[in-house]
Every structure is written in C-alpha cells, then in structure tokens.
Design an enzyme around this catalytic site. Sequence first.
Site, PDB file in Angstrom:
ATOM      1  N   LYS A 181       0.837  -1.197   0.000  1.00  0.00           N
ATOM      2  CA  LYS A 181       0.000   0.000   0.000  1.00  0.00           C
ATOM      3  C   LYS A 181       0.873   1.248   0.000  1.00  0.00           C
ATOM      4  O   LYS A 181       1.846   1.344   0.754  1.00  0.00           O
ATOM      5  CB  LYS A 181      -0.904  -0.016   1.234  1.00  0.00           C
ATOM      6  N   SER A 256      -9.768   1.906   2.233  1.00  0.00           N
ATOM      7  CA  SER A 256      -8.635   2.647   1.675  1.00  0.00           C
ATOM      8  C   SER A 256      -7.553   1.755   1.084  1.00  0.00           C
ATOM      9  O   SER A 256      -6.828   2.172   0.195  1.00  0.00           O
ATOM     10  CB  SER A 256      -8.031   3.563   2.743  1.00  0.00           C
ATOM     11  N   SER A 280      -9.546  -1.418   6.773  1.00  0.00           N
ATOM     12  CA  SER A 280      -8.918  -1.476   5.461  1.00  0.00           C
ATOM     13  C   SER A 280      -7.928  -2.612   5.239  1.00  0.00           C
ATOM     14  O   SER A 280      -7.149  -2.564   4.304  1.00  0.00           O
ATOM     15  CB  SER A 280      -8.236  -0.138   5.146  1.00  0.00           C
TER      16      SER A 280
END
Length: 702
Positions: A181, A256, A280
Amino acid sequence: MHRSNRVTTRSRVDSSPRRVLPLLVLALTCASCGSSTPPSTMAAGMPATAPPKFGILEARIDDIQAAIKGHALTTTRLVDAYLARIKAYNGACVQEPKGILGRIETIPNAGQINALSTLNLRPVARERWGFDARKARSMTDSVDADPAMPDAYDVAAALDKHFADTGEPVGPLHGVVIAVKDQYDTYDMRTTSGGDAFWANDRPPDDATFVKRLRQAGAIILAKSNLAEYASGGPRSAFGGTFCNPYDTERSPNASSAGSGTAVAANLVTCAIAEETSSSIRGPAVANDAVGIAPTQELVSRAGMIGAGLNTRVGPICRSVEDAARVLTVIAGYDPKDEMTAFGVGRLPTERYESFATAKRLDGLRIGVLREYMDPSLGPAAAESTAIVERELDKLRALGAEVVDPGSGGRLFGSCLAPYAPMLLNAEFAAHYPRLMEGRDEIAAFVDLAADPTKVPDDLTLRSFGNARFDGEGKYMMNRYLRERGDANIKTNADLIAKANFYDDDRFPDRKAARQQAEDQKKLDSAGRLRVRFAMQQMVLQCMQLQNLDALTYPTSATPVPRLDAPGGGGGRARGGAGGPGAGGAFASTTGGAGGGGVWTFLGQQGFPAITVPAGFTTEVYDRVVDASAPKTEDGRPGTKLAGPTPARLPVGIDFLARPFAEPVLLEIASAYEAATHHRTQPPGFGAIEAPHALDTPASGG
C-alpha cells in the site's frame, strides 16, 4: 479449553536500520543494476530451454517455491508473468471525461481495475512493457539509474543466481511477489499515500520496517498499490485515480487499502500489504473474496508509514490463510522504532504462524456468535450477508467446534456489559444516560449500578459503543512523519494542502477539506481513545472468559459493497485519524461498530486481532440512491434512500476474532474452515491471458 493457552511464546527483536537491504541481494544485483533490460536470461545455471508453463492463476507460495525448486520456474519468469497480467488488467476502469481529477463515470464490465499505482521497474523496462510514465518508480527522478536501488528484475535475477549457485532459497518468502500500500515507505519507489503533492523527492530515505523484513525474506516488492487518498476512505486518489472491484467494476473495492485487495483478487501479485485503522485490511479482503489478517495492534511495526494512527494495524491480504500466515511470520515482531510493539515481546508463538494454518478439525474450541452484528434491525441490506454466515455456522459445528449462539435477535454478551461499563466508562456513561444521574451524587449512583446491574438500561449493547476521539491525531502524526522524512518542499500538513492537486467530484470525500480539518486542530489529546480502548478490552475479555470462548464470529461486513457512483463515493467517508477530531465519545452516534463500506470495525480498533475468510456470494443487493424528498446531510449533500433489491453476485466474508496475540487460534479456525468450504473464487472477467509477444527477451511471458 483455550488453545491459545497452549501456544508457547517467543521474543523477536530487530533493531537494524530500515533501509538496509539484504547484503546478498544487493551484492548480486550490482552487476545488472541500471541495465533496465528484463533479465530473463541472466540467471546463470538455470535451464537454457524454456521450462514447462507455470500456472500463475491462484498460485500460492508453496506452488511458486515448488516450481522454482523443481526448475520449472525462475523468479524472473514469475515477475514476467505477473507483469503480463498487470499490463492486461491494471488500466483505467472508469471514464474520466474531465481528466483524472474530474468527475468519473462507471464502466460496466470494464475488464480493468487500476489496482497498482507505481511499478518497481527502471525506465527502459517499464517502457518496453508499454507502461506509461505515471507508473514510474519516481516522478522526481526520471533517470532512475541509482545502482543502490535495484528494481524488481534486478532483485529477481539476484534471487535466481543465489538459487542456481546454492540450491537454496534466500529466505522463507523467496520469489513471493508483493504489492505494498502506497501509505508505507519504500526507499526505491515513490511514497505519497495517493496524494499528488509537489515533493522535492517523492522517494522516502528508508524502507518501512516491515518492508525491510519482506525484502530480507526474499520477497520481491513489485508495486505500490493504489489507495484512498491519505487512507481516508473512498476508492480514489488524486495521483492514482479511481480503482474498481473486479467482481463488478461499477462497485467499490472497499476501504482505503482496496488496491491491495484487488491486486490479489485479480492475480496481479501473490500477496499484498494493507493497513487497517478502521476496516482497510478486512474490507478490501472481503470485497475481493480474499483472506485478510488484521493482527493484534502491537504485533507489526507501523514505523515508516504516512499518517500512522493509534489504532493502525499492518497486515497481509492473500488468497489463502496459509499464505497470509507466512507473510505475518516475516513482518511480526518487536521494532524499537514503534514503541507499541514492546507489548508483543514474549507473546509471539515459538512456532511460525503458518504452522497453525493447516488445521482440519476444531474439536475443543468454543466459538461465540456475535449476534449483535447480525441483528434483524440492521435492515434488508444486511439480511443476505447475515443468512450466509448463519449457514456457515453449521460448517463450524461439523468441524468439531462448539458454537455458542444466542440465536437471531439475541446478544452474545447479553447482560455481561452492564456490570462493567458504568465504572470503566463512567463520564461517558453519565453523559449518555443523564436520567440515571439526575439530581444525584454520581458516585452513589454508580455504586447502586454496581450493586444491581439490572438497573443499567437494556439498550446498552456492544453496538452502543464507538471509537473515541483523539484530538489532533491526524495533524500530529502527519507532521511528525514529514519531519522525519525531511523533504525539502513538503514539510508539514499545511504544505500538503497548499502544494498539491486534489480531485473534484462531489460523490467522493473532499480530501482537501479533510486535510484542512486536521490542520485546524490545535490540541493533542489521546486520553479518550486510550481510556475506551482499555475499557473495551477489559469488558470483551471478561465476557469471553465468562463464557469460556476461544473466538468470536460474525459477518465481516453488514452489507455488500456499494456502487462507485453511489452518494458518498462508494462507501468512503472521512475518518478521524486523517481529518480531525474523530468519532467523539465512547458511545456511538450511529450504528455502532460499523465503518466505511459496512465492515464491522470497532473491536479491531480496540486491539483485538481478526481474520476474514471467504464465505460465499450474494444473489442480490440494495443500493443507496439520491432521494430528492429527503433532508440534506449535515454537509449539504442530497438525502438518500435504500433501493432494491437488484441481482448481484458479490463476495461475503466471515470474521473470526480472538484475544490479543491469539493469532494462532484464529489461524487454526480460519484454515480448517477454509479447507472445508473452498469458497474463494477468482473474478470471472480476469482469467488467463496469452503470453505477451511485445518483449524480445526469450523468457518474457505469462
């Protein structure tokens, strides 16, 4: 019987610098660093002829490593195969008539998901594959020729050479291809948390601690995954654009870290790393029919993360429980750069986490059904997810588990909270139930409640509680990170507002406004959140112990994922950690426990580990639509109503939650359930592809 009590523990300490790459890999890549050519033929000692075709679809870590050991695959060919899929499926998945920052329109069956925002390729290799410049490792270093920054092909060649020379893997994740991420620091790739700010150097100086551990274990960091800008909800960022759900490209991939989830679902990588402050890790996992582990808060270091929060957890998303456990083994452990990991010293199992992920039976385990998160009052939109998980309870019973179920409309914790909540959350309790305190000495009133908990109102349930506020958290954590990073242009949260581009689409959260809300904070106060965290751990642990429960279970999400063009931007909404004061007090003002996208978040935020596993698919869905006759929202948006049902086949997940540091128990339950059900199904529009012909290196194929 509590299995967790039988798990022996270990202490893991890692105090080495974040940026240090494994010396072996760095040394081996020096000869090819900067070559920019996919080095598919550089692995000395590997077979000269093409090995049998390797099946990349749904490949697990064991499959990959067995193929490498059997000389049916090289790590370089594996990188080729994943890049071919990225080339085929990682394009724009929405229409952008006014550009990447303008209003978007959905595309039915787009065949693209836009999961990955940055690729770990030097310029020549990236151009040979035909990836555009926006996928470059850096926007501020167009030459990108630093020999100390090997790209994915350089690292793969080094791994192949090591295996050819020694016959042994570099580490337990040798050849595992991972996306991280973009909230987490990677010293070789841009790290901007999805924002399009005007960095002097968009690469941070160091790796996040867990990224360093992944590299040392032999993993290849192939990409940074797209994310909701500054991890604040809504499947969109100013730099990366909008990303879509591979099971229905007009719908949200949820939360997210959604780029990490979609990349795994569509087989663009082996596993991915996500972040969960609200939902998330598990949110993207459930939306993408994958496995996600949101571990105990203090298990994995947050060091090297843009905007880390008090509730932030770092965890893997993979296509199987065992693979997720393998990644967790590598990234877990004490880090002096994150003081919260000190709580984990001496509490990790002596065995590797994957050793617990091969269970076939659950005899002796007691699993409580958290009916508070399956209540009929949640309405028709939640009914099918609840029914699917109810059906799966019989699978747990068949595996030998004792399922403690209060039944539909019941409460697992029932009256268990009443004896403890008034004392542990006294100020919030008094404010929430003023009639109990009216005209009285509050201490006397609390003594009466302790003596007779039946006087506590019956509407007090687990869903009564919400995550308490942490004033100033967003601004403090962002400014602290930026000071440590030391960029010459982006030095503060105020710079992120003044020196950046932002998207403009009223159906998605306003990220500039959220950053400004954080900037307006002048006070730092974590006391409320810490108090609620302690109180909830005390109550939940007591309620579990009184019923002799090893774990809890419930639907990962109350509802399926919304449409991207739904009011609110596909389920996204500002979260307190990024935008400002947060939820408020200990008592929830709305449906307690659920975060963006309907995922149940509250218990994880209090430090309890949870894992989601695929549990089946819906047949229909209800969607939120604009209702012109309804009152406007507080921020001036049109009112909405629920419409449906309409046919929709969308993934449903089941959560298992346990005591802090009881990941071994979760892995036993999840792996036995997974082995008995096999619900994981790859998205139908993202199947096998033909080997690419554009590359002129003999072994570049899918």
